[in-house]
Design a protein around this motif. Structure first.
Motif, mmCIF file in Angstrom:
data_model
loop_
_atom_site.group_PDB
_atom_site.id
_atom_site.type_symbol
_atom_site.label_atom_id
_atom_site.label_comp_id
_atom_site.label_asym_id
_atom_site.label_seq_id
_atom_site.Cartn_x
_atom_site.Cartn_y
_atom_site.Cartn_z
ATOM 1 N N ARG A 75 3.549 2.908 -11.558
ATOM 2 C CA ARG A 75 4.393 3.718 -10.675
ATOM 3 C C ARG A 75 3.584 4.854 -10.031
ATOM 4 O O ARG A 75 3.769 5.182 -8.862
ATOM 5 N N LEU A 76 2.660 5.445 -10.800
ATOM 6 C CA LEU A 76 1.899 6.587 -10.311
ATOM 7 C C LEU A 76 0.698 6.198 -9.450
ATOM 8 O O LEU A 76 0.311 6.945 -8.546
ATOM 9 N N ALA A 77 0.105 5.038 -9.700
ATOM 10 C CA ALA A 77 -1.109 4.636 -8.982
ATOM 11 C C ALA A 77 -0.932 4.644 -7.462
ATOM 12 O O ALA A 77 -1.778 5.208 -6.758
ATOM 13 N N PRO A 78 0.126 4.070 -6.907
ATOM 14 C CA PRO A 78 0.269 4.091 -5.443
ATOM 15 C C PRO A 78 0.413 5.513 -4.879
ATOM 16 O O PRO A 78 -0.066 5.797 -3.787
ATOM 17 N N ILE A 79 1.035 6.389 -5.634
ATOM 18 C CA ILE A 79 1.192 7.786 -5.189
ATOM 19 C C ILE A 79 -0.177 8.458 -5.107
ATOM 20 O O ILE A 79 -0.511 9.110 -4.116
ATOM 21 N N VAL A 80 -0.967 8.269 -6.141
ATOM 22 C CA VAL A 80 -2.304 8.872 -6.161
ATOM 23 C C VAL A 80 -3.171 8.243 -5.066
ATOM 24 O O VAL A 80 -3.854 8.952 -4.323
ATOM 25 N N GLU A 81 -3.141 6.926 -4.939
ATOM 26 C CA GLU A 81 -3.964 6.248 -3.935
ATOM 27 C C GLU A 81 -3.590 6.665 -2.516
ATOM 28 O O GLU A 81 -4.461 6.796 -1.656
ATOM 29 N N SER A 82 -2.306 6.898 -2.250
ATOM 30 C CA SER A 82 -1.894 7.298 -0.906
ATOM 31 C C SER A 82 -2.335 8.722 -0.577
ATOM 32 O O SER A 82 -2.338 9.122 0.581
ATOM 33 N N SER A 83 -2.717 9.467 -1.587
ATOM 34 C CA SER A 83 -3.176 10.843 -1.385
ATOM 35 C C SER A 83 -4.693 10.925 -1.251
ATOM 36 O O SER A 83 -5.234 12.020 -1.121
ATOM 37 N N SER A 84 -5.364 9.789 -1.316
ATOM 38 C CA SER A 84 -6.826 9.820 -1.329
ATOM 39 C C SER A 84 -7.378 10.139 0.054
ATOM 40 O O SER A 84 -6.725 9.977 1.069
ATOM 41 N N GLY A 85 -8.585 10.600 0.047
ATOM 42 C CA GLY A 85 -9.291 10.925 1.277
ATOM 43 C C GLY A 85 -10.722 11.215 0.913
ATOM 44 O O GLY A 85 -11.135 11.048 -0.229
ATOM 45 N N HIS A 136 -17.055 13.979 -14.840
ATOM 46 C CA HIS A 136 -16.256 13.962 -13.614
ATOM 47 C C HIS A 136 -15.683 15.363 -13.393
ATOM 48 O O HIS A 136 -15.816 16.231 -14.243
ATOM 49 N N VAL A 137 -15.021 15.554 -12.269
ATOM 50 C CA VAL A 137 -14.311 16.800 -11.988
ATOM 51 C C VAL A 137 -12.818 16.466 -11.992
ATOM 52 O O VAL A 137 -12.342 15.709 -11.135
ATOM 53 N N THR A 138 -12.095 16.998 -12.957
ATOM 54 C CA THR A 138 -10.653 16.746 -13.029
ATOM 55 C C THR A 138 -9.939 17.606 -11.997
ATOM 56 O O THR A 138 -10.104 18.818 -11.966
ATOM 57 N N LEU A 139 -9.145 16.969 -11.152
ATOM 58 C CA LEU A 139 -8.365 17.682 -10.147
ATOM 59 C C LEU A 139 -6.963 17.992 -10.649
ATOM 60 O O LEU A 139 -6.415 19.047 -10.355
ATOM 61 N N ALA A 140 -6.394 17.045 -11.386
ATOM 62 C CA ALA A 140 -5.039 17.245 -11.910
ATOM 63 C C ALA A 140 -4.865 16.416 -13.179
ATOM 64 O O ALA A 140 -5.200 15.231 -13.194
ATOM 65 N N PHE A 141 -4.366 17.063 -14.221
ATOM 66 C CA PHE A 141 -4.040 16.341 -15.453
ATOM 67 C C PHE A 141 -2.570 15.975 -15.372
ATOM 68 O O PHE A 141 -1.702 16.840 -15.219
ATOM 69 N N LEU A 142 -2.270 14.689 -15.404
ATOM 70 C CA LEU A 142 -0.889 14.218 -15.248
ATOM 71 C C LEU A 142 -0.139 14.168 -16.573
ATOM 72 O O LEU A 142 1.082 14.134 -16.588
ATOM 73 N N GLY A 143 -0.879 14.115 -17.671
ATOM 74 C CA GLY A 143 -0.237 14.134 -18.976
ATOM 75 C C GLY A 143 -0.575 12.924 -19.812
ATOM 76 O O GLY A 143 -1.264 11.994 -19.385
ATOM 77 N N TYR A 144 -0.060 12.954 -21.012
ATOM 78 C CA TYR A 144 -0.214 11.855 -21.959
ATOM 79 C C TYR A 144 1.075 11.048 -21.833
ATOM 80 O O TYR A 144 2.092 11.365 -22.448
ATOM 81 N N LEU A 145 1.047 10.038 -20.968
ATOM 82 C CA LEU A 145 2.258 9.343 -20.542
ATOM 83 C C LEU A 145 2.267 7.882 -20.982
ATOM 84 O O LEU A 145 1.213 7.299 -21.255
ATOM 85 N N PRO A 146 3.454 7.285 -21.022
ATOM 86 C CA PRO A 146 3.532 5.857 -21.342
ATOM 87 C C PRO A 146 2.708 5.036 -20.337
ATOM 88 O O PRO A 146 2.718 5.324 -19.136
ATOM 89 N N GLU A 147 1.993 4.037 -20.833
ATOM 90 C CA GLU A 147 1.162 3.210 -19.969
ATOM 91 C C GLU A 147 1.966 2.561 -18.845
ATOM 92 O O GLU A 147 1.429 2.299 -17.774
#
Length: 87
Positions: A65-75, A49-60
Motif C-alpha cells: 500500500r505504501l510503495a506506490p505512494i513513496v514511488e510517486s514522490s520520487s525525484g 544511507h541517509v534516512t529521510l523519513a522513518f515510517l515505523g515498524y509496520l505490518p509487512e
C-alpha cells in the motif's frame, strides 16, 4: 505476542537516499580509523544511507500500500554537502 508476530510479520519501513559507493567507502574508512571504542559497532558499507523519513515498524502487508505512494514522490536526489565528521 509471539503468535501475533507469526500471523502478522512486521518490517522497519523508511524512505532513504542511497549514497554513492565512493562516499560509502570513505565513511567506512573513517570509521575504521576513528571509531576505536569496542562498544561501537560499524555499519556495513552496503547499509549506509541517509534516512529521510522513518515510517515505523509496520505490518509487512502495508508495504504494497505504501510503495506506490513513496514511488510517486520520487525525484532527483538533492545535493548534499557534509562537513567534517566528528567521532
Amino acid at each position: 505476542m509471539a503468535k501475533e508476530r507469526l500471523k502478522n510479520p512486521r518490517a522497519r519501513l523508511f524512505v532513504a537516499l542511497d549514497l554513492p559507493e565512493m562516499v560509502r567507502a570513505a565513511i567506512e574508512a573513517w570509521g575504521r580509523n576513528e571509531l576505536s571504542d569496542d562498544a561501537l559497532r560499524p555499519v556495513r558499507r552496503e547499509a549506509l544511507h541517509v534516512t529521510l523519513a522513518f515510517l515505523g515498524y509496520l505490518p509487512e502487508e502495508e508495504i504494497s500500500r505504501l510503495a506506490p505512494i513513496v514511488e510517486s514522490s520520487s525525484g532527483p536526489a538533492p545535493r548534499i554537502e557534509l562537513g567534517e565528521p566528528v567521532a
